[in-house]
Design a protein around this motif. Structure first.
Motif, short mmCIF file in Angstrom:
data_model
loop_
_atom_site.label_atom_id
_atom_site.label_comp_id
_atom_site.label_asym_id
_atom_site.label_seq_id
_atom_site.Cartn_x
_atom_site.Cartn_y
_atom_site.Cartn_z
N MET A 180 0.75 -1.23 0.01
CA MET A 180 0.06 0.00 -0.04
C MET A 180 0.66 1.31 0.20
O MET A 180 0.53 2.04 -0.93
CB MET A 180 -0.95 -0.18 1.47
CG MET A 180 -2.02 -1.11 1.15
SD MET A 180 -3.23 -0.78 -0.17
CE MET A 180 -4.16 0.31 0.50
N ASP A 194 -0.10 7.09 -4.10
CA ASP A 194 -1.44 7.53 -4.71
C ASP A 194 -1.54 7.22 -6.17
O ASP A 194 -1.97 8.08 -6.94
CB ASP A 194 -1.48 9.15 -4.53
CG ASP A 194 -0.42 9.89 -5.02
OD1 ASP A 194 0.38 9.18 -5.67
OD2 ASP A 194 -0.43 11.13 -4.96
N PRO A 218 -5.59 4.21 -10.13
CA PRO A 218 -6.06 3.08 -10.20
C PRO A 218 -6.72 2.77 -11.61
O PRO A 218 -7.06 1.67 -12.00
CB PRO A 218 -7.33 3.10 -9.39
CG PRO A 218 -7.68 4.20 -8.93
CD PRO A 218 -6.50 5.17 -9.15
N PRO A 240 -4.76 -4.24 -2.41
CA PRO A 240 -4.19 -2.71 -2.86
C PRO A 240 -5.36 -1.88 -3.43
O PRO A 240 -6.40 -2.17 -3.41
CB PRO A 240 -3.29 -3.16 -3.98
CG PRO A 240 -3.93 -4.27 -4.75
CD PRO A 240 -4.66 -5.07 -3.62
N ASN A 241 -4.97 -0.55 -3.55
CA ASN A 241 -5.97 0.40 -3.95
C ASN A 241 -6.24 0.67 -5.42
O ASN A 241 -6.47 1.54 -6.02
CB ASN A 241 -5.68 1.85 -3.43
CG ASN A 241 -4.27 2.26 -3.69
OD1 ASN A 241 -3.36 1.52 -3.73
ND2 ASN A 241 -4.05 3.59 -3.84
N ILE A 242 -5.68 -0.28 -6.26
CA ILE A 242 -5.99 -0.55 -7.69
C ILE A 242 -6.30 -1.89 -8.12
O ILE A 242 -6.44 -2.77 -7.39
CB ILE A 242 -4.24 -0.32 -8.47
CG1 ILE A 242 -3.37 -1.44 -7.69
CG2 ILE A 242 -3.69 0.95 -7.85
CD1 ILE A 242 -2.06 -1.44 -8.46
N SER A 284 -12.48 -0.11 -11.90
CA SER A 284 -11.52 0.12 -10.77
C SER A 284 -12.27 1.19 -9.81
O SER A 284 -11.87 1.25 -8.77
CB SER A 284 -10.47 1.07 -11.69
OG SER A 284 -10.78 2.24 -12.24
N PRO A 300 -14.98 -0.53 -4.93
CA PRO A 300 -14.20 -0.85 -4.07
C PRO A 300 -14.31 -2.29 -3.58
O PRO A 300 -15.39 -2.99 -3.98
CB PRO A 300 -15.05 -0.17 -2.88
CG PRO A 300 -16.53 0.17 -3.13
CD PRO A 300 -16.34 0.40 -4.47
N ARG A 301 -13.32 -2.98 -3.16
CA ARG A 301 -13.00 -4.11 -2.74
C ARG A 301 -13.96 -4.53 -1.50
O ARG A 301 -14.12 -3.52 -0.91
CB ARG A 301 -11.72 -4.78 -2.60
CG ARG A 301 -10.86 -4.54 -3.89
CD ARG A 301 -11.03 -5.88 -4.82
NE ARG A 301 -10.84 -7.20 -4.27
CZ ARG A 301 -9.60 -7.53 -3.98
NH1 ARG A 301 -8.52 -6.81 -4.18
NH2 ARG A 301 -9.37 -8.80 -3.34
N TRP A 305 -14.44 -4.94 2.17
CA TRP A 305 -14.05 -4.75 3.57
C TRP A 305 -14.16 -5.90 4.42
O TRP A 305 -13.37 -6.15 5.24
CB TRP A 305 -14.43 -3.45 4.19
CG TRP A 305 -15.71 -3.35 4.66
CD1 TRP A 305 -16.73 -3.20 3.95
CD2 TRP A 305 -16.25 -3.98 5.85
NE1 TRP A 305 -17.95 -3.41 4.63
CE2 TRP A 305 -17.73 -3.65 5.70
CE3 TRP A 305 -15.65 -4.26 7.11
CZ2 TRP A 305 -18.56 -4.10 6.73
CZ3 TRP A 305 -16.65 -4.93 7.98
CH2 TRP A 305 -18.11 -4.62 7.91
N LYS A 346 -11.54 -8.53 3.43
CA LYS A 346 -10.08 -7.85 3.87
C LYS A 346 -9.88 -8.16 5.41
O LYS A 346 -9.03 -8.59 5.77
CB LYS A 346 -10.10 -6.35 3.47
CG LYS A 346 -8.62 -6.02 3.86
CD LYS A 346 -8.30 -4.66 3.30
CE LYS A 346 -7.06 -3.85 3.81
NZ LYS A 346 -6.61 -2.73 3.30
#
Length: 509
Positions: A403, A408, A411, A424-426, A459, A462-463, A465, A468
């Motif tokens: 991460m 930044d 994505p 990850p944020n992508i 993209s 969101p994945r 949570w 996660k």
């Protein structure tokens, strides 16, 4: 591109630089004690389990056989129609450890021959029988005239070599079962190839696997596959294997040992390339085979047909992917290098491999040499989490470092190729979860390109949570993608749930 703090970085540079540092001893190439790999016994068993109508006698305590049976029976029986799970044990105890287990072994050989009537019996030594020095070769030679099956001793005690040595040992040793080519056999198999370096047993019946795709391409070129060694190959096919026009490696590292042995012993030509992921690798693989088959014209026609079949969709996808950044999870060195080759050469993407363990520079030397010689030299980033205690594939530390590394990054222009248990944020593309395979060849290249385009298109979503938190729960200790995923995939519920307070509570209660 890199926003990661300097104190977290072990190495950042190109593959060639890492390779040179490893050769000069300037970077640690040993695995940490927690980064366990299968032993020589396990990897030897993996190859032996892929030979048809074979029974492997694991000469040792029952636990040695239990592990490999659990690991390989799914591939060898449940999903591929094999008649029986092919590993038994002599189940030696303390008395046999003191006085020797020859009696137990001899009895097991006769029982297997009478009860299962296999084509081959392999006797595989475990650590226990290797340490006490049981006379396995003498027993095998003694019983050989008294049984119907062919029999071979495999000295693969786990302490006697690292995991790679088990693959190489068996691949070289089974060459002894092969017949020397003669003019008649060579004429019969002049348009046939072997795929060597297969180590996953029989192909699953319900999936269009990568090996099935390679078989389709070879047959579409006007040739045939004699055997996939050792992926459900019979003794008969193996005996005639040296007479084919060429051996084509499936995996360059695994296939090179047996391919080189057959070349030296029988003169069987070797077509050695990396995994045929993507168009450029597939074309090199096909052209290498065609040259020995004398089917160059047919190969070029096939290449043209296959590309035309995907060209419209592929070129459209390529426009979306060209210039984008691909970050490839590096814990599986062979796959990460092959994926990097495809992404750069076929898709025009920029590639960086994340956490390619320095140990792989020695374990995968053959593939690295090949890639560098073909002009591919991807960027490599190694963070401290890779070298820390725990499962370096996906632990909290490496996840946090990932991460930080991504920072930044946009994505819409960056894709992470790795486990779907990473967050990850992508966008994430997990090629192991693509069930509508193949992933090799032209059709495979199109499937992968479409997956990447779809990931980029969505993209903004969101994945989960919740997932996660299950994977990286607070104070869970053992929780990781590698440990959790098999638990979720079990047919039966597991009463150990890796999530803090839930430990010891049945998942179904």
């Amino acid at each position: 591109m890199v926003g990661i703090a300097n104190e977290s970085v072990v190495f950042f540079g190109h593959l060639s630089e890492l390779y040179q540092l490893a050769k000069e001893g300037k970077i640690e190439t040993k695995l940490q004690g927690s980064h366990t790999r299968p032993c020589k016994f396990w990897t030897a068993m993996k190859i032996l389990s892929g030979i048809k109508n074979t029974v492997v006698i694991a000469h040792g305590p029952s636990g040695c056989a239990f592990g490999v049976k659990q690991a390989y029976k799914l591939t060898n029986c449940r999903n591929s129609g094999s008649p029986y799970e092919s590993i038994i044990t002599t189940n030696i105890d303390e008395k046999a450890i003191v006085y020797g287990g020859e009696k137990e072994l001899q009895g097991a050989i006769f029982e297997v021959d009478n009860k299962y009537k296999p084509d081959i019996i392999f006797v595989a030594t475990s650590c226990a029988t290797g340490i006490i020095g049981d006379y396995v070769d003498a027993i095998v030679n003694k019983v050989k005239p008294k049984i119907n099956a062919e029999i071979m001793a495999i000295h693969c005690e786990g302490f006697a070599g690292e995991y790679r040595s088990g693959f190489d040992l068996v691949f070289r040793q089974i060459v002894q079962l092969m017949d020397k080519p003669d003019p008649e056999s060579k004429s019969k198999l002049a348009k046939s190839v072997n795929i060597v370096g297969g180590k996953m047993g029989p192909e699953r019946t319900e999936i269009e696997t990568d090996v099935k795709e390679l078989r389709r391409l070879i047959e579409s070129m006007g040739a045939s596959i004699n055997a996939v060694i050792a992926g459900s190959c019979s003794l008969e096919k193996m005996k005639q294997a040296p007479s084919v026009a060429v051996n084509c490696t499936l995996c360059l590292d695994m296939g090179y040992a047996i391919g080189r042995e057959m070349l030296d012993r029988f003169g069987t030509p070797l077509n050695s390339t990396i995994l045929p992921c993507g168009i450029s690798a597939t074309e090199k693989w096909l052209r290498g085979a065609a040259r020995h088959l004398h089917l160059e014209t047919e190969a070029e026609e096939l290449i043209k047909r296959e590309y035309e079949a995907i060209s419209v969709e592929f070129e459209e996808a390529k426009k979306c992917l060209a210039g984008k950044l691909a970050i490839v999870e590096g814990h599986d060195a062979i796959k990460s290098l092959s994926i990097a080759h495809m992404l750069e050469r076929d898709f025009g993407m920029r590639v960086a491999i994340y956490n390619f363990h320095p140990w792989s520079t020695q374990a995968r030397e053959t593939s690295i040499d090949y890639l560098l010689e073909t002009g591919l030299d991807p960027e490599i980033l190694i963070t401290k989490g890779t070298l820390a205690f725990g499962k370096y594939e996906a632990m909290v530390q490496t996840e946090n470092e990932l991460m930080e590394y991504l920072g930044d990054l946009d994505p819409e222009t960056t894709v992470y190729f790795g486990s779907s248990m990473s967050f990850p944020n992508i966008p994430v593309v997990d090629l192991n979860s693509i069930l509508n395979r193949p992933r090799f060849g032209y059709r495979g290249a199109l499937k992968v390109a479409k997956c990447v385009c779809t990931a980029l298109e969505y993209s903004f979503r969101p994945r989960s949570w919740v997932m996660k938190k299950m994977v990286f729960s607070e104070n869970s200790g053992l929780c990781s993608a590698q440990s959790l995923t098999p638990k979720l995939a079990q047919d039966l519920p597991d009463c150990t749930f890796y999530a803090g307070k839930e430990r010891g509570k049945c998942m179904t209660s």
